[in-house]
Design a protein around this motif. Structure first.
Motif, PDB file in Angstrom:
ATOM      1  N   MET A 152      58.963   8.302   9.914  1.00  0.00           N
ATOM      2  CA  MET A 152      58.028   9.400  10.089  1.00  0.00           C
ATOM      3  C   MET A 152      58.695  10.459  10.966  1.00  0.00           C
ATOM      4  SD  MET A 152      54.228   9.267  11.791  1.00  0.00           S
ATOM      5  CE  MET A 152      54.884   8.760  13.382  1.00  0.00           C
TER       6      MET A 152
ATOM      7  N   ARG B 204      53.163  13.766   3.067  1.00  0.00           N
ATOM      8  CA  ARG B 204      52.478  14.061   4.326  1.00  0.00           C
ATOM      9  C   ARG B 204      51.926  12.768   4.911  1.00  0.00           C
ATOM     10  NH1 ARG B 204      48.167  18.555   4.106  1.00  0.00           N
ATOM     11  NH2 ARG B 204      49.951  19.872   4.491  1.00  0.00           N
ATOM     12  N   MET B 205      51.939  12.696   6.214  1.00  0.00           N
ATOM     13  CA  MET B 205      51.377  11.531   6.889  1.00  0.00           C
ATOM     14  C   MET B 205      49.862  11.520   6.716  1.00  0.00           C
ATOM     15  SD  MET B 205      51.668  10.498  10.869  1.00  0.00           S
ATOM     16  CE  MET B 205      50.225   9.806  11.602  1.00  0.00           C
TER      17      MET B 205
ATOM     18  N   HIS C  94      46.569   8.909   7.769  1.00  0.00           N
ATOM     19  CA  HIS C  94      46.145   7.726   8.504  1.00  0.00           C
ATOM     20  C   HIS C  94      44.626   7.676   8.445  1.00  0.00           C
ATOM     21  CE1 HIS C  94      46.261   4.500  11.408  1.00  0.00           C
ATOM     22  NE2 HIS C  94      45.425   5.153  12.186  1.00  0.00           N
TER      23      HIS C  94
ATOM     24  N   TRP D 263      53.518  16.455   9.876  1.00  0.00           N
ATOM     25  CA  TRP D 263      54.125  15.127   9.967  1.00  0.00           C
ATOM     26  C   TRP D 263      54.463  14.666   8.552  1.00  0.00           C
ATOM     27  CZ3 TRP D 263      54.765  12.519  14.644  1.00  0.00           C
ATOM     28  CH2 TRP D 263      54.135  13.084  15.747  1.00  0.00           C
TER      29      TRP D 263
ATOM     30  N   TRP E 200      56.301  11.429   6.065  1.00  0.00           N
ATOM     31  CA  TRP E 200      56.895  10.106   5.862  1.00  0.00           C
ATOM     32  C   TRP E 200      58.083  10.255   4.923  1.00  0.00           C
ATOM     33  CZ3 TRP E 200      56.099   6.028   8.673  1.00  0.00           C
ATOM     34  CH2 TRP E 200      54.854   5.740   9.206  1.00  0.00           C
TER      35      TRP E 200
END
Length: 114
Positions: A52, A71-72, A74, A82, A84
């Motif tokens: 990341m 894109r990250m 969560h 951010w 990945w």
């Protein structure tokens, strides 16, 4: 989550190649992996065959245009700035160096945490 010592070593080497100031760089186990912080700000991290990077909004479009990036996300929440990196591109030194350089640009612009 499982830590990935081989990938951790690659990120160490990437940061050393870009001459990141060792006195300003710290590591912290977080999120089941290992995070690299510059002046207390998250720079990049890795775990389970993925890395990341905090590329920032300025470099996000460029980062997401690279192969094997996304894109990250969560808990179904997207985190702009951010990215990945997964798959075969994890082995690509140039791709990791580009993402690391963008992350350094982003984090160096932030004030040091106290």
């Amino acid at each position: 989550m499982v830590r990935d010592p081989g990938l951790e070593e690659m990120l160490h080497e990437d940061l050393a190649a870009l001459e990141v100031e060792a006195s300003r760089l710290t590591e912290k186990p977080m999120f089941g992996g290992l995070c690299f912080l510059l002046d207390g700000h998250m720079l990049c991290a890795c775990r389970e065959d993925r890395a990341m990077y905090r590329v920032g909004r300025a470099h996000e479009a460029q980062a997401l245009a690279l192969a094997d990036t996304r894109r990250m996300v969560h808990n179904r929440r997207e985190y702009p700035g951010w990215a990945w990196l997964t798959g075969e591109s994890l082995s690509n030194d140039k791709t990791r160096a580009r993402l690391t350089a963008w992350a350094l640009d982003t984090v160096r612009a932030l004030p040091p945490k106290e």
